[in-house]
Motif scaffolding. Structure first.
Motif, PDB file in Angstrom:
ATOM      1  N   THR A 291       0.846  -1.193   0.000  1.00 48.43           N
ATOM      2  CA  THR A 291       0.000   0.000   0.000  1.00 48.43           C
ATOM      3  C   THR A 291       0.881   1.242   0.000  1.00 48.43           C
ATOM      4  N   PRO A 292       0.836   2.044  -1.061  1.00 45.97           N
ATOM      5  CA  PRO A 292       1.670   3.257  -1.096  1.00 45.97           C
ATOM      6  C   PRO A 292       1.282   4.213   0.027  1.00 45.97           C
ATOM      7  N   GLN A 293       2.284   4.785   0.667  1.00 46.83           N
ATOM      8  CA  GLN A 293       2.064   5.671   1.812  1.00 46.83           C
ATOM      9  C   GLN A 293       2.245   7.147   1.469  1.00 46.83           C
ATOM     10  N   TYR A 294       2.892   7.426   0.337  1.00 46.26           N
ATOM     11  CA  TYR A 294       3.257   8.803   0.016  1.00 46.26           C
ATOM     12  C   TYR A 294       2.492   9.321  -1.197  1.00 46.26           C
ATOM     13  N   SER A 295       1.718  10.385  -0.992  1.00 50.23           N
ATOM     14  CA  SER A 295       1.162  11.128  -2.119  1.00 50.23           C
ATOM     15  C   SER A 295       2.297  11.914  -2.771  1.00 50.23           C
ATOM     16  N   LEU A 296       2.039  12.520  -3.912  1.00 49.08           N
ATOM     17  CA  LEU A 296       3.078  13.326  -4.564  1.00 49.08           C
ATOM     18  C   LEU A 296       3.507  14.474  -3.652  1.00 49.08           C
ATOM     19  N   GLU A 297       2.541  15.104  -2.991  1.00 45.66           N
ATOM     20  CA  GLU A 297       2.871  16.195  -2.073  1.00 45.66           C
ATOM     21  C   GLU A 297       3.761  15.699  -0.931  1.00 45.66           C
ATOM     22  N   GLU A 298       3.392  14.567  -0.356  1.00 47.76           N
ATOM     23  CA  GLU A 298       4.140  14.034   0.789  1.00 47.76           C
ATOM     24  C   GLU A 298       5.524  13.551   0.377  1.00 47.76           C
ATOM     25  N   GLY A 299       5.617  12.931  -0.809  1.00 51.94           N
ATOM     26  CA  GLY A 299       6.900  12.451  -1.290  1.00 51.94           C
ATOM     27  C   GLY A 299       7.865  13.587  -1.563  1.00 51.94           C
ATOM     28  N   ILE A 300       7.386  14.625  -2.234  1.00 54.18           N
ATOM     29  CA  ILE A 300       8.249  15.776  -2.532  1.00 54.18           C
ATOM     30  C   ILE A 300       8.701  16.456  -1.244  1.00 54.18           C
ATOM     31  N   LYS A 301       7.790  16.598  -0.299  1.00 49.80           N
ATOM     32  CA  LYS A 301       8.151  17.231   0.978  1.00 49.80           C
ATOM     33  C   LYS A 301       9.231  16.427   1.698  1.00 49.80           C
ATOM     34  N   ASP A 302       9.117  15.113   1.678  1.00 45.95           N
ATOM     35  CA  ASP A 302      10.100  14.251   2.327  1.00 45.95           C
ATOM     36  C   ASP A 302      11.448  14.292   1.598  1.00 45.95           C
ATOM     37  N   TYR A 303      11.401  14.497   0.304  1.00 47.21           N
ATOM     38  CA  TYR A 303      12.588  14.468  -0.568  1.00 47.21           C
ATOM     39  C   TYR A 303      13.322  15.809  -0.598  1.00 47.21           C
ATOM     40  N   LEU A 304      12.662  16.866  -0.160  1.00 52.31           N
ATOM     41  CA  LEU A 304      13.133  18.220  -0.420  1.00 52.31           C
ATOM     42  C   LEU A 304      14.529  18.509   0.136  1.00 52.31           C
ATOM     43  N   ASN A 305      14.821  18.077   1.354  1.00 51.43           N
ATOM     44  CA  ASN A 305      16.146  18.340   1.924  1.00 51.43           C
ATOM     45  C   ASN A 305      17.240  17.684   1.101  1.00 51.43           C
ATOM     46  N   GLU A 306      16.968  16.493   0.558  1.00 53.34           N
ATOM     47  CA  GLU A 306      17.954  15.820  -0.281  1.00 53.34           C
ATOM     48  C   GLU A 306      18.120  16.556  -1.614  1.00 53.34           C
ATOM     49  N   ILE A 307      17.039  17.071  -2.166  1.00 53.36           N
ATOM     50  CA  ILE A 307      17.130  17.866  -3.400  1.00 53.36           C
ATOM     51  C   ILE A 307      18.022  19.087  -3.164  1.00 53.36           C
ATOM     52  N   LYS A 308      17.834  19.741  -2.028  1.00 51.62           N
ATOM     53  CA  LYS A 308      18.653  20.909  -1.682  1.00 51.62           C
ATOM     54  C   LYS A 308      20.111  20.514  -1.466  1.00 51.62           C
ATOM     55  N   ARG A 309      20.325  19.413  -0.756  1.00 53.47           N
ATOM     56  CA  ARG A 309      21.698  18.962  -0.494  1.00 53.47           C
ATOM     57  C   ARG A 309      22.434  18.656  -1.789  1.00 53.47           C
ATOM     58  N   LEU A 310      21.768  17.984  -2.700  1.00 57.05           N
ATOM     59  CA  LEU A 310      22.371  17.647  -3.986  1.00 57.05           C
ATOM     60  C   LEU A 310      22.717  18.909  -4.774  1.00 57.05           C
ATOM     61  N   TYR A 311      21.845  19.891  -4.694  1.00 60.64           N
ATOM     62  CA  TYR A 311      22.107  21.135  -5.411  1.00 60.64           C
ATOM     63  C   TYR A 311      23.352  21.820  -4.867  1.00 60.64           C
ATOM     64  N   GLU A 312      23.498  21.803  -3.548  1.00 59.63           N
ATOM     65  CA  GLU A 312      24.641  22.468  -2.913  1.00 59.63           C
ATOM     66  C   GLU A 312      25.938  21.685  -3.075  1.00 59.63           C
ATOM     67  N   LYS A 313      25.859  20.350  -2.950  1.00 56.17           N
ATOM     68  CA  LYS A 313      27.071  19.540  -2.911  1.00 56.17           C
ATOM     69  C   LYS A 313      27.487  18.953  -4.258  1.00 56.17           C
ATOM     70  N   GLU A 314      26.520  18.763  -5.173  1.00 59.28           N
ATOM     71  CA  GLU A 314      26.833  18.090  -6.438  1.00 59.28           C
ATOM     72  C   GLU A 314      26.657  18.984  -7.662  1.00 59.28           C
ATOM     73  N   VAL A 315      25.671  19.860  -7.619  1.00 57.86           N
ATOM     74  CA  VAL A 315      25.375  20.697  -8.794  1.00 57.86           C
ATOM     75  C   VAL A 315      26.107  22.028  -8.716  1.00 57.86           C
TER      76      VAL A 315
END
Length: 317
Positions: A291-315
């Motif tokens: 049973t999927p637990q994450y809506s698109l809103e919830e998944g993006i919110k959970d992922y956001l810190n990693e998106i930011k980290r990747l932007y700062e450290k890799e991009v």
């Protein structure tokens, strides 16, 4: 348990390895990234060491086409094989290369799992549905449009011959996003790509009509849960998705809300219009107790810190 994960330095494989290593003995088998490319210029392997910085198990660098690799896996005597390694590039049209790597080696893994009495959970793909109308349904909507998709459909057909002989489960992943996908380069999800466009202060660039282009986006944590559920479910082929279609415009709107930005979107012509999936939405199987637990809103919110980290450290380096 003793667990082998092929393609374990990739996106889904590494997430699964990090989840399982606390309670099980995990061996990752991966070809690992090199400078070798396909005819289309894309890398042959996306396995990256940075996906495994927190991995404490064993890593074996090997090609699944190599008998030596299979022998090493056999000597490990796993209880479970999660088979994620494959040529996953949908734009590789060398049918011999794709099918020999994906399909022929799959037969090898089936025979190996039978010999050592191991459960076999393998990666199939929603690409087998091509542009079939929604909801895409196992055993009903298959219409592959490229060698990769065809190889996955043939793997599923082969697996069906063994449903009554062993524990074998195929998971048809829809549009997966989340931590670990960055090193897929341009094939990383648009959630990550849009996030980095916005963090760079750029206007998000979408295809014209993106409010009418829908995908079934599924978060990596739900995908890991589906793999764990596959250990207990009966042999079969199952969709791994949310069962809900969301638009690419939704992605940008959610990201802008979370990042507190309001950049105007730029809409560009869709160069793939004649061979494009405009709507994917999985029909979930009630017999598969994932049973999927994450809506698109919830998944993006959970992922956001990693998106930011990747932007700062890799991009942004």
């Amino acid at each position: 348990m003793k667990i082998v994960i092929t393609g374990g330095a990739g996106f889904i494989g590494s997430a699964l390895a990090l989840e399982l290593q606390e309670q099980h003995e995990v061996l990752i088998v991966d070809k690992m990234r090199s400078n070798v490319v396909f005819d289309n210029g894309n890398l042959e392997s996306f396995g990256h060491f940075k996906n495994l910085l927190d991995f404490n198990g064993e890593l074996y660098v090997g090609d699944i086409n190599d008998e030596k690799t299979l022998a090493y896996i056999k000597s490990f005597k796993p209880d479970v094989i999660f088979h994620k390694a494959a040529i996953s590039d949908t734009t590789v049209y060398d049918q011999n290369k794709v099918l020999s790597t994906n399909l022929n080696t799959f037969k090898d893994f089936i025979e190996l799992a039978l010999e050592i009495d191991a459960k076999l959970i393998y990666a199939s793909s929603a690409s087998v549905y091509g542009d079939a109308p929604s909801p895409q349904t196992v055993n009903l909507s298959e219409a592959p449009k490229n060698p990769y998709a065809f190889s996955k459909l043939m793997m599923d057909k082969l697996a069906k011959k063994y449903f009554d002989k062993m524990h074998i489960v195929g998971l048809r992943y829809f549009n997966v996003y989340g931590k670990g996908e960055f090193f897929k380069n341009t094939t990383a999800s648009m959630i990550l790509q849009f996030g980095h466009q916005i963090l760079a202060g750029k206007n998000p660039r979408l295809f014209e009509g993106s409010d009418q282009i829908y995908r079934d986006f599924v978060y990596i944590k739900d995908v890991v849960s589906a793999n764990l559920e596959a250990l207990e479910t009966k042999s079969g082929v199952y969709n791994v998705a949310t069962g809900k279609a969301r638009s690419f415009q939704d992605i940008v709107d959610i990201l802008q809300k979370e990042l507190n930005t309001n950049y105007p979107c730029e809409y560009i012509p869709n160069p793939y219009k004649n061979a494009y999936q405009f709507h994917t939405q999985a029909k979930l199987d009630a017999n598969f107790l994932y049973t999927p637990q994450y809506s698109l809103e919830e998944g993006i919110k959970d992922y956001l810190n990693e998106i930011k980290r990747l932007y700062e450290k890799e991009v942004n380096v």
